[in-house]
Design an enzyme around this catalytic site. Structure first.
Site, mmCIF file in Angstrom:
data_model
loop_
_atom_site.group_PDB
_atom_site.id
_atom_site.type_symbol
_atom_site.label_atom_id
_atom_site.label_comp_id
_atom_site.label_asym_id
_atom_site.label_seq_id
_atom_site.Cartn_x
_atom_site.Cartn_y
_atom_site.Cartn_z
ATOM 1 N N LYS A 13 0.833 -1.209 0.000
ATOM 2 C CA LYS A 13 0.000 0.000 0.000
ATOM 3 C C LYS A 13 0.866 1.258 0.000
ATOM 4 C CE LYS A 13 -2.474 -0.857 3.744
ATOM 5 N NZ LYS A 13 -2.075 -2.214 4.153
ATOM 6 N N ARG A 88 -9.944 1.050 9.082
ATOM 7 C CA ARG A 88 -9.486 -0.315 9.263
ATOM 8 C C ARG A 88 -10.497 -1.160 10.029
ATOM 9 N NH1 ARG A 88 -3.578 0.173 8.837
ATOM 10 N NH2 ARG A 88 -2.519 -1.683 9.512
ATOM 11 N N ARG A 127 11.209 -7.648 4.887
ATOM 12 C CA ARG A 127 11.231 -6.218 5.217
ATOM 13 C C ARG A 127 11.718 -6.012 6.647
ATOM 14 N NH1 ARG A 127 5.709 -2.689 5.088
ATOM 15 N NH2 ARG A 127 5.461 -3.372 7.226
ATOM 16 N N ARG A 133 11.258 -1.972 11.997
ATOM 17 C CA ARG A 133 9.947 -1.805 12.615
ATOM 18 C C ARG A 133 9.729 -2.874 13.667
ATOM 19 N NH1 ARG A 133 4.996 -0.581 8.587
ATOM 20 N NH2 ARG A 133 3.979 -1.797 10.209
ATOM 21 N N ARG A 144 -0.982 -9.622 12.672
ATOM 22 C CA ARG A 144 -1.523 -8.493 11.909
ATOM 23 C C ARG A 144 -2.381 -8.974 10.749
ATOM 24 N NH1 ARG A 144 3.944 -6.239 10.786
ATOM 25 N NH2 ARG A 144 3.022 -4.895 9.236
HETATM 26 P P1 ADP Z 1 0.693 -2.579 8.044
HETATM 27 O O1 ADP Z 1 1.963 -2.870 7.313
HETATM 28 O O2 ADP Z 1 0.364 -3.552 9.117
HETATM 29 O O3 ADP Z 1 -0.436 -2.283 7.128
HETATM 30 P P2 ADP Z 1 0.675 0.184 9.106
HETATM 31 O O4 ADP Z 1 1.928 0.944 8.998
HETATM 32 O O5 ADP Z 1 -0.469 0.587 8.256
HETATM 33 O O6 ADP Z 1 1.077 -1.331 8.896
HETATM 34 O O7 ADP Z 1 0.182 0.174 10.631
HETATM 35 C C1 ADP Z 1 1.018 -0.228 11.697
HETATM 36 C C2 ADP Z 1 0.214 -0.295 12.997
HETATM 37 O O8 ADP Z 1 -0.354 0.999 13.296
HETATM 38 C C3 ADP Z 1 -0.986 -1.243 12.984
HETATM 39 O O9 ADP Z 1 -0.631 -2.588 13.228
HETATM 40 C C4 ADP Z 1 -1.849 -0.625 14.095
HETATM 41 O O10 ADP Z 1 -1.360 -0.957 15.378
HETATM 42 C C5 ADP Z 1 -1.635 0.857 13.903
HETATM 43 N N1 ADP Z 1 -2.669 1.445 13.015
HETATM 44 C C6 ADP Z 1 -2.469 2.008 11.792
HETATM 45 N N2 ADP Z 1 -3.631 2.424 11.257
HETATM 46 C C7 ADP Z 1 -4.598 2.102 12.148
HETATM 47 C C8 ADP Z 1 -6.013 2.238 12.185
HETATM 48 N N3 ADP Z 1 -6.690 2.802 11.167
HETATM 49 N N4 ADP Z 1 -6.673 1.804 13.257
HETATM 50 C C9 ADP Z 1 -6.030 1.242 14.285
HETATM 51 N N5 ADP Z 1 -4.718 1.058 14.320
HETATM 52 C C10 ADP Z 1 -3.993 1.489 13.274
#
Ligand code: ADP
Length: 186
Positions: A13, A88, A127, A133, A144
């Site tokens: 994404k 989400r 990654r 991370r 996740r």
């Molecule tokens: P991923 O690679 O899992 O898509 P992101 O960078 O989008 O990772 O998100 C990392 C973390 O940030 C998630 O696992 C969650 O803990 C938190 N997070 C991000 N966006 C949201 C959201 N819309 N609602 C709740 N938690 C979120």
């Protein structure tokens, strides 16, 4: 152009969002990036979010909605934005609908990027070797994916009745996938 980019962890994404935002001249709002920035800055929001993020769990909906309510009203969002990682959950999608109604805005599309889960886990483990991370470890990666299946996938159903969802195959080269996304948006 107001867009939502939906897809499981690791589907690319962030990479695609960068290309799409440049094409349309809109802002890319990654809630993961915003939250990691808050954690780094050790803000009140960051302190609240950190433990959820480290465990691969979702940060509570109220925190996300408050954060996005403020963000979507910044002037740089006016020409358009690409939401990456938000909504989400169903409550977040409902909250976003309310926000949009209040702002007199409409979504142009919800782009759903798809890929096989085993492939995604492989990518994320790779990654994790370089990203630094704290949530890119095999166990947290699986968690996740599970959170995605249970809490985020139902959004496809939620948006199905609106005719907004455009499904795009997320396997291919970065450039191929960008072209597929632009094609469904035109
Ligand atoms: P991923 O690679 O899992 O898509 P992101 O960078 O989008 O990772 O998100 C990392 C973390 O940030 C998630 O696992 C969650 O803990 C938190 N997070 C991000 N966006 C949201 C959201 N819309 N609602 C709740 N938690 C979120």
């Amino acid at each position: 152009m107001k867009l939502v980019l939906l897809g499981p962890p690791g589907v690319g994404k962030g990479t695609q969002a960068t290309n799409v935002k440049e094409h349309f001249g809109i802002v890319h709002l990654s809630t993961g990036d915003i939250l990691r920035g808050e954690v780094k800055a050790n803000s009140e929001l960051g302190q609240k979010a950190k433990s959820f993020m480290d465990a691969g769990k979702l940060v509570p909906d109220e925190l996300l909605l408050k954060m996005m309510e403020i963000r979507l009203q910044q002037p740089d969002c006016e020409p358009g934005y690409l939401l990456d990682g938000f909504p989400r959950t169903i409550p977040q999608a409902e909250g976003l609908d309310n926000l949009l109604t209040g702002l007199g805005q409409n979504l142009a599309a919800v782009v759903s990027l798809t890929a096989d889960e085993d492939e995604l886990v492989k990518r994320l483990v790779l990654r994790g070797e370089t990203s630094g991370r704290s949530d890119d470890t095999p166990k947290v990666i699986r968690d996740r994916q599970e959170v995605y299946r249970q809490q985020t996938e139902p959004l496809l159903e939620y948006y199905a009745s609106t005719d907004l969802v455009k499904e795009v195959d997320g396997i291919g080269t970065i450039e191929e996938i960008t072209q597929r996304i632009l094609a469904v948006l035109n």
